[in-house]
Design a protein around this motif. Sequence first.
Motif, PDB file in Angstrom:
ATOM      1  N   GLY A   3       1.363  -1.231  -0.253  1.00 15.01           N
ATOM      2  CA  GLY A   3       0.013  -0.175   0.107  1.00 15.01           C
ATOM      3  C   GLY A   3       0.898   0.953   0.461  1.00 15.01           C
ATOM      4  N   MET A   4       1.902   0.849   0.725  1.00  9.36           N
ATOM      5  CA  MET A   4       3.103   2.410   0.614  1.00  9.36           C
ATOM      6  C   MET A   4       3.834   1.801   0.211  1.00  9.36           C
ATOM      7  SD  MET A   4       1.657   5.094   1.212  1.00  9.36           S
ATOM      8  CE  MET A   4       0.143   6.251   1.606  1.00  9.36           C
ATOM      9  N   SER A   5       4.293   0.696  -0.442  1.00 13.04           N
ATOM     10  CA  SER A   5       5.997   0.171  -0.987  1.00 13.04           C
ATOM     11  C   SER A   5       6.608   0.879  -2.199  1.00 13.04           C
ATOM     12  CB  SER A   5       5.720  -1.124  -0.814  1.00 13.04           C
ATOM     13  OG  SER A   5       5.062  -1.736  -2.373  1.00 13.04           O
ATOM     14  N   VAL A   6       7.551   0.875  -2.582  1.00 18.59           N
ATOM     15  CA  VAL A   6       7.753   1.239  -3.913  1.00 18.59           C
ATOM     16  C   VAL A   6       7.123   0.738  -5.295  1.00 18.59           C
ATOM     17  CG1 VAL A   6       9.408  -0.334  -4.779  1.00 18.59           C
ATOM     18  CG2 VAL A   6       9.487   1.928  -5.930  1.00 18.59           C
ATOM     19  N   PHE A   7       6.609  -0.192  -5.195  1.00 18.92           N
ATOM     20  CA  PHE A   7       5.767  -0.788  -5.777  1.00 18.92           C
ATOM     21  C   PHE A   7       4.028  -0.065  -5.452  1.00 18.92           C
ATOM     22  CE2 PHE A   7       7.971  -4.442  -4.686  1.00 18.92           C
ATOM     23  CZ  PHE A   7       8.930  -4.164  -6.075  1.00 18.92           C
ATOM     24  N   ASP A   8       3.584   0.425  -4.434  1.00 20.61           N
ATOM     25  CA  ASP A   8       2.743   1.135  -5.058  1.00 20.61           C
ATOM     26  C   ASP A   8       2.475   2.461  -5.744  1.00 20.61           C
ATOM     27  OD1 ASP A   8       0.875  -1.085  -3.785  1.00 20.61           O
ATOM     28  OD2 ASP A   8       2.869  -0.857  -2.414  1.00 20.61           O
ATOM     29  N   LEU A   9       3.270   3.132  -5.929  1.00 23.19           N
ATOM     30  CA  LEU A   9       3.968   4.404  -6.035  1.00 23.19           C
ATOM     31  C   LEU A   9       2.851   4.766  -7.690  1.00 23.19           C
ATOM     32  CD1 LEU A   9       5.302   6.951  -5.198  1.00 23.19           C
ATOM     33  CD2 LEU A   9       7.022   7.028  -6.985  1.00 23.19           C
ATOM     34  N   PRO A  10       2.978   4.573  -8.393  1.00 24.66           N
ATOM     35  CA  PRO A  10       2.236   4.459  -9.064  1.00 24.66           C
ATOM     36  C   PRO A  10       0.665   4.708  -8.972  1.00 24.66           C
ATOM     37  CG  PRO A  10       4.089   2.916 -10.346  1.00 24.66           C
ATOM     38  CD  PRO A  10       3.707   2.798  -8.372  1.00 24.66           C
ATOM     39  N   ILE A  11      -0.076   3.897  -8.167  1.00 20.69           N
ATOM     40  CA  ILE A  11      -1.292   4.315  -8.518  1.00 20.69           C
ATOM     41  C   ILE A  11      -1.523   5.690  -7.297  1.00 20.69           C
ATOM     42  CG2 ILE A  11      -1.208   2.813  -6.177  1.00 20.69           C
ATOM     43  CD1 ILE A  11      -4.186   2.827  -9.048  1.00 20.69           C
ATOM     44  N   ILE A  12      -0.410   5.570  -6.480  1.00 24.68           N
ATOM     45  CA  ILE A  12      -0.899   6.937  -5.367  1.00 24.68           C
ATOM     46  C   ILE A  12      -0.555   7.932  -6.338  1.00 24.68           C
ATOM     47  CG2 ILE A  12       0.049   8.019  -3.357  1.00 24.68           C
ATOM     48  CD1 ILE A  12       1.182   5.627  -2.824  1.00 24.68           C
ATOM     49  N   ILE A  13       0.310   7.796  -7.031  1.00 21.84           N
ATOM     50  CA  ILE A  13       1.035   8.737  -8.240  1.00 21.84           C
ATOM     51  C   ILE A  13      -0.990   8.866  -8.910  1.00 21.84           C
ATOM     52  CG2 ILE A  13       1.753  10.388  -9.699  1.00 21.84           C
ATOM     53  CD1 ILE A  13       4.496   8.571  -8.397  1.00 21.84           C
ATOM     54  N   LYS A  14      -0.959   8.381  -9.600  1.00 19.12           N
ATOM     55  CA  LYS A  14      -2.151   8.536 -10.646  1.00 19.12           C
ATOM     56  C   LYS A  14      -3.487   9.065  -9.709  1.00 19.12           C
ATOM     57  CE  LYS A  14      -5.450   6.230 -13.875  1.00 19.12           C
ATOM     58  NZ  LYS A  14      -5.592   4.292 -14.357  1.00 19.12           N
ATOM     59  N   THR A  15      -3.671   8.456  -8.254  1.00 24.09           N
ATOM     60  CA  THR A  15      -4.671   8.784  -7.128  1.00 24.09           C
ATOM     61  C   THR A  15      -5.113  10.339  -7.235  1.00 24.09           C
ATOM     62  OG1 THR A  15      -4.763   6.674  -6.258  1.00 24.09           O
ATOM     63  CG2 THR A  15      -6.062   8.417  -5.117  1.00 24.09           C
ATOM     64  N   LEU A  16      -3.081  11.524  -7.082  1.00 26.83           N
ATOM     65  CA  LEU A  16      -3.437  12.211  -7.151  1.00 26.83           C
ATOM     66  C   LEU A  16      -3.358  13.133  -7.862  1.00 26.83           C
ATOM     67  CD1 LEU A  16      -0.708  11.734  -4.428  1.00 26.83           C
ATOM     68  CD2 LEU A  16      -2.487  12.276  -4.295  1.00 26.83           C
ATOM     69  N   VAL A  17      -2.836  12.830  -9.024  1.00 29.42           N
ATOM     70  CA  VAL A  17      -2.749  13.443 -10.281  1.00 29.42           C
ATOM     71  C   VAL A  17      -4.119  13.179 -11.130  1.00 29.42           C
ATOM     72  CG1 VAL A  17      -1.847  13.904 -12.559  1.00 29.42           C
ATOM     73  CG2 VAL A  17      -0.085  13.369 -10.627  1.00 29.42           C
ATOM     74  N   GLY A  18      -4.913  12.085 -11.294  1.00 27.09           N
ATOM     75  CA  GLY A  18      -5.904  12.575 -12.736  1.00 27.09           C
ATOM     76  C   GLY A  18      -7.100  11.508 -11.829  1.00 27.09           C
ATOM     77  N   ASN A  19      -7.222  10.779 -10.569  1.00 31.12           N
ATOM     78  CA  ASN A  19      -8.384  10.419 -10.404  1.00 31.12           C
ATOM     79  C   ASN A  19      -8.522   9.800  -8.879  1.00 31.12           C
ATOM     80  OD1 ASN A  19     -11.036   9.046 -10.200  1.00 31.12           O
ATOM     81  ND2 ASN A  19     -10.438   7.198 -11.647  1.00 31.12           N
ATOM     82  N   PRO A  20      -8.622  11.190  -8.175  1.00 25.24           N
ATOM     83  CA  PRO A  20      -9.181  10.802  -6.501  1.00 25.24           C
ATOM     84  C   PRO A  20     -10.363   9.825  -6.138  1.00 25.24           C
ATOM     85  CG  PRO A  20      -9.077  13.016  -7.435  1.00 25.24           C
ATOM     86  CD  PRO A  20      -9.367  11.849  -8.470  1.00 25.24           C
ATOM     87  N   SER A  72      -8.341   2.281  -3.925  1.00 22.54           N
ATOM     88  CA  SER A  72      -7.430   1.098  -3.842  1.00 22.54           C
ATOM     89  C   SER A  72      -6.338   1.087  -2.810  1.00 22.54           C
ATOM     90  CB  SER A  72      -6.924   0.901  -5.454  1.00 22.54           C
ATOM     91  OG  SER A  72      -8.294   1.297  -6.248  1.00 22.54           O
ATOM     92  N   VAL A  73      -6.115   2.572  -2.478  1.00 22.41           N
ATOM     93  CA  VAL A  73      -4.499   3.080  -1.643  1.00 22.41           C
ATOM     94  C   VAL A  73      -5.076   2.444   0.034  1.00 22.41           C
ATOM     95  CG1 VAL A  73      -3.587   4.233  -0.855  1.00 22.41           C
ATOM     96  CG2 VAL A  73      -3.881   5.136  -3.052  1.00 22.41           C
ATOM     97  N   ARG A  74      -6.389   2.474   0.222  1.00 24.92           N
ATOM     98  CA  ARG A  74      -6.435   1.943   1.342  1.00 24.92           C
ATOM     99  C   ARG A  74      -6.745   0.980   1.222  1.00 24.92           C
ATOM    100  NH1 ARG A  74     -12.617   2.886   1.892  1.00 24.92           N
ATOM    101  NH2 ARG A  74     -12.695   0.765   0.542  1.00 24.92           N
TER     102      ARG A  74
END
Length: 230
Positions: A12-29, A34-36
Amino acid sequence: SRTERIHCDWRGMSVFDLPIIIKTLVGNPNLFHSVRDNLIQGFACKLAFQHFSQHGLFEWLRLGNRQVPTVGDDLPSVFYGISQGGILGGGYVSVAGVTGLIQRAVLGVPGTPFALVMTRSLDFVGYDHLMLLNFYNNRHVRILLSLVQMGWDSVEASGLLAEPLLEPLPRILLQAGLGDPVVPTSAAEGMARAMHGVTLPHSPRQIYGIGTGDAATDSWDGPNVTLTEL
């Protein structure tokens, strides 16, 4: 004395989860769920990892020529998390308390709620720039974080802010840093109040809503949850 250290990446907070976190912040809140959910999976992975290590279920596993040892009942199970590990660790040890898998925990520079921690953190600057690509101004960012916090409550110590606190907690030491620019001290104070923590005599200052408890002695282990400030 014998010690055994075990480590597990935080899903959820590993380096492998970074793409979904960035996509959440930038494009689709809306992807925040999915992060949770990934963080909840990270809780489950850690609990399973600790259970396996304490019950000999890793006897088949070897690291190089070394067999993974079994952590027996003669060693207390201690969780240590710092910064992000301290923030999410507050939720993790709260969930794990009823399982008995963790007897003690040390949370370095912890805090809650996350919406408070983020916007007062020096590290938020980069995330703020990303979120402003999707919003008009910081008022909208604040509204989003407040909405997101309702889902985030299930994976951090803010879920304890609503009384009554019925489930047991392991013995916890909260270590806050006065003047910390990344995790504000006020967030650590909020966590201590949620966990019914106390400070020890001769603390550097009196904190609103947090009493002072007696230090440990030869006949008493001290408070169950203690907040210290450095």
